[in-house]
Design an enzyme around this catalytic site. Sequence first.
Site, PDB file in Angstrom:
ATOM      1  N   CYS A 239      -9.928  -1.122   4.743  1.00 22.45           N
ATOM      2  CA  CYS A 239      -8.123  -1.732   4.445  1.00 22.45           C
ATOM      3  C   CYS A 239      -7.084  -0.886   5.226  1.00 22.45           C
ATOM      4  O   CYS A 239      -7.616   0.371   5.628  1.00 22.45           O
ATOM      5  CB  CYS A 239      -8.595  -0.976   2.994  1.00 22.45           C
TER       6      CYS A 239
ATOM      7  N   CYS B  21     -11.372   2.524   2.301  1.00 22.19           N
ATOM      8  CA  CYS B  21     -12.430   1.725   2.192  1.00 22.19           C
ATOM      9  C   CYS B  21     -11.882   1.499   3.962  1.00 22.19           C
ATOM     10  O   CYS B  21     -11.478   1.218   4.114  1.00 22.19           O
ATOM     11  CB  CYS B  21     -11.718   0.392   1.979  1.00 22.19           C
TER      12      CYS B  21
ATOM     13  N   CYS C 143       2.781  -7.473  -6.662  1.00 22.51           N
ATOM     14  CA  CYS C 143       1.807  -6.177  -6.631  1.00 22.51           C
ATOM     15  C   CYS C 143       2.039  -5.545  -5.953  1.00 22.51           C
ATOM     16  O   CYS C 143       2.888  -5.004  -5.544  1.00 22.51           O
ATOM     17  CB  CYS C 143       0.814  -7.042  -4.984  1.00 22.51           C
TER      18      CYS C 143
ATOM     19  N   GLU D 268       4.678   0.246  -0.116  1.00 23.81           N
ATOM     20  CA  GLU D 268       4.655  -1.185  -0.348  1.00 23.81           C
ATOM     21  C   GLU D 268       4.676  -2.799  -1.514  1.00 23.81           C
ATOM     22  O   GLU D 268       3.611  -1.778  -2.147  1.00 23.81           O
ATOM     23  CB  GLU D 268       4.027  -1.641   1.245  1.00 23.81           C
TER      24      GLU D 268
ATOM     25  N   CYS E 103      -4.388  -9.338   1.276  1.00 27.20           N
ATOM     26  CA  CYS E 103      -4.765  -8.092   1.061  1.00 27.20           C
ATOM     27  C   CYS E 103      -5.311  -7.105   2.006  1.00 27.20           C
ATOM     28  O   CYS E 103      -5.779  -7.907   3.163  1.00 27.20           O
ATOM     29  CB  CYS E 103      -6.293  -8.460  -0.100  1.00 27.20           C
TER      30      CYS E 103
ATOM     31  N   CYS F 167      -3.754   5.983   0.324  1.00 26.05           N
ATOM     32  CA  CYS F 167      -5.041   6.261  -0.892  1.00 26.05           C
ATOM     33  C   CYS F 167      -6.595   6.750   0.122  1.00 26.05           C
ATOM     34  O   CYS F 167      -6.326   6.689   1.267  1.00 26.05           O
ATOM     35  CB  CYS F 167      -5.121   4.620  -0.958  1.00 26.05           C
TER      36      CYS F 167
HETATM   37  S1  SF4 Z   1      -9.291  -1.194  -0.869  1.00 22.98           S
HETATM   38 FE1  SF4 Z   1      -7.860   0.238   0.070  1.00 22.98          FE
HETATM   39  S2  SF4 Z   1      -6.023   0.709  -1.540  1.00 22.98           S
HETATM   40 FE2  SF4 Z   1      -7.961  -0.427  -2.655  1.00 22.98          FE
HETATM   41  S3  SF4 Z   1      -9.174   1.433  -2.956  1.00 22.98           S
HETATM   42 FE3  SF4 Z   1     -10.233   1.103  -0.971  1.00 22.98          FE
HETATM   43  S4  SF4 Z   1      -8.666   2.250   0.883  1.00 22.98           S
HETATM   44 FE4  SF4 Z   1      -7.712   2.410  -1.368  1.00 22.98          FE
END
Ligand code: SF4
Length: 445
Positions: free
Chosen positions: A125, A122, A111, A98, A414, A118
């Site tokens: 996220c 996190c 962005c 995206e 975000c 990833c």
């Molecule tokens: S916020 Fe999301 S994209 Fe960014 S490092 Fe953490 S898991 Fe990865």
Amino acid sequence: MTDSSFVATTDLLGQSIRELETLFAGWGEKPFRARQLMQWVHQRGSVDFASMSSLAASLRARLAEQVRGPLPRVVRDHVAADFTRKWLFDVGAHNAIETVFIPERARGTLCVSTQVGCAVGCGFCSTGAQGFNRNLSTGEIVAQVWLARALLCSSESASPLRLRAASMHHRYPAPALACNAASAAAPASAAAAACTATAPALDRLRSEPPAHPLALEQAPAEEESESGKAISNVVFMGMGEPLQNYEATLGALRILLSDLAYGLSRRRVTVSTSGVVPMIDRLAGDCPVALAVSLHAPHDDLRSRLVPLNQKYPIAQLLAACRRYLRASPRDFITFEYTMIAGVNDSLAQAQALRDLLCSVPSKVNLIPFNPIAGSAFRRSTTQQIRSFAEVLLAAGITATIRKTRGDDIAAACGQLAGSVQDRTSRTVRMHRAAGRSPQAVSTW
Ligand code: SF4
């Protein structure tokens, strides 16, 4: 590359001037031809070699023969009520990434994603919940900028973005870089359809006050000067941890900054990291641009739960790296991103701890109201709590802004970018088994 090989079109977008010069030298071409090609591709937005009239016919024919393959396909093109625009690009093998365009009064920010998924994981996220498949190449990162500009240009005349800009802000002139109608033709129809669909939203916006109630953030006056470009700023804040895909990120940064390509200033390009300390130091030496750090907690125990990478690079190491980075940075501060999660990291005691932590680093703190994601138990902090938190920082002389939530109705805000990721790690499978769900349930494609 040899005479017998061919270059994928996406890879062409990721070629540095040195790589193109080397290729052309092998073909007996002068170096200035490589510069001309770079300008055709990135500044005129063309990969149609037949139209590159300043190149010799023999070179055009050779390019057409040896550079092939499609650019990433547009799978979805959404425009939010606030004109934030999100594209889902197919990057093969049932994976999609995206890319989000955020139009503002004096700038247009793109962005971009750097990975399919990833691996950092996190807890707040959506990308992290998808798992990880692979790194994007330099060409795939640059292709997001190339395609976004083509899509924005192709829908420019009919786009509510432009209409709104003209009617409300009077400061959103035509893009500085010309569009190549032929190369943009395929995505143009999808773009126009998406824009047309938002006409009622445009009317609604025109009748509403433009500012979000939490909108403390203003574009500084200096930002006005480059607002003529459709994309004036690029932030590496999409899917993925850019510094865990360092070489491709570095290649893309150099192309974005190159005067033969997009010519962006270092101050207008931001890399966001969750804190890969050794790579922060490398970036300072290789290509210092603006740096944003996803902090999200003032203490190691909480940060390690929210951002697992903290277990490897704890806060003290991270802030020391930030101080070192400032010696090379084009900005005289580090931006710290802090997602505001109710009852988790938003207390006044935590604000005071953050204040004390950041007194040793010239800082700007972006407080980001948590954006809901599927399956998360987290909730957004209240408006009042976020304001109180900001006031603690402001009283200590730390610049603190409350990020406007943009595009949350199309999951473009975000932490909401999910794409479509065929996870190659076992983490997601374990997570979904534990929750009694199928891993496929996380796909948005
Ligand atoms: S916020 Fe999301 S994209 Fe960014 S490092 Fe953490 S898991 Fe990865």
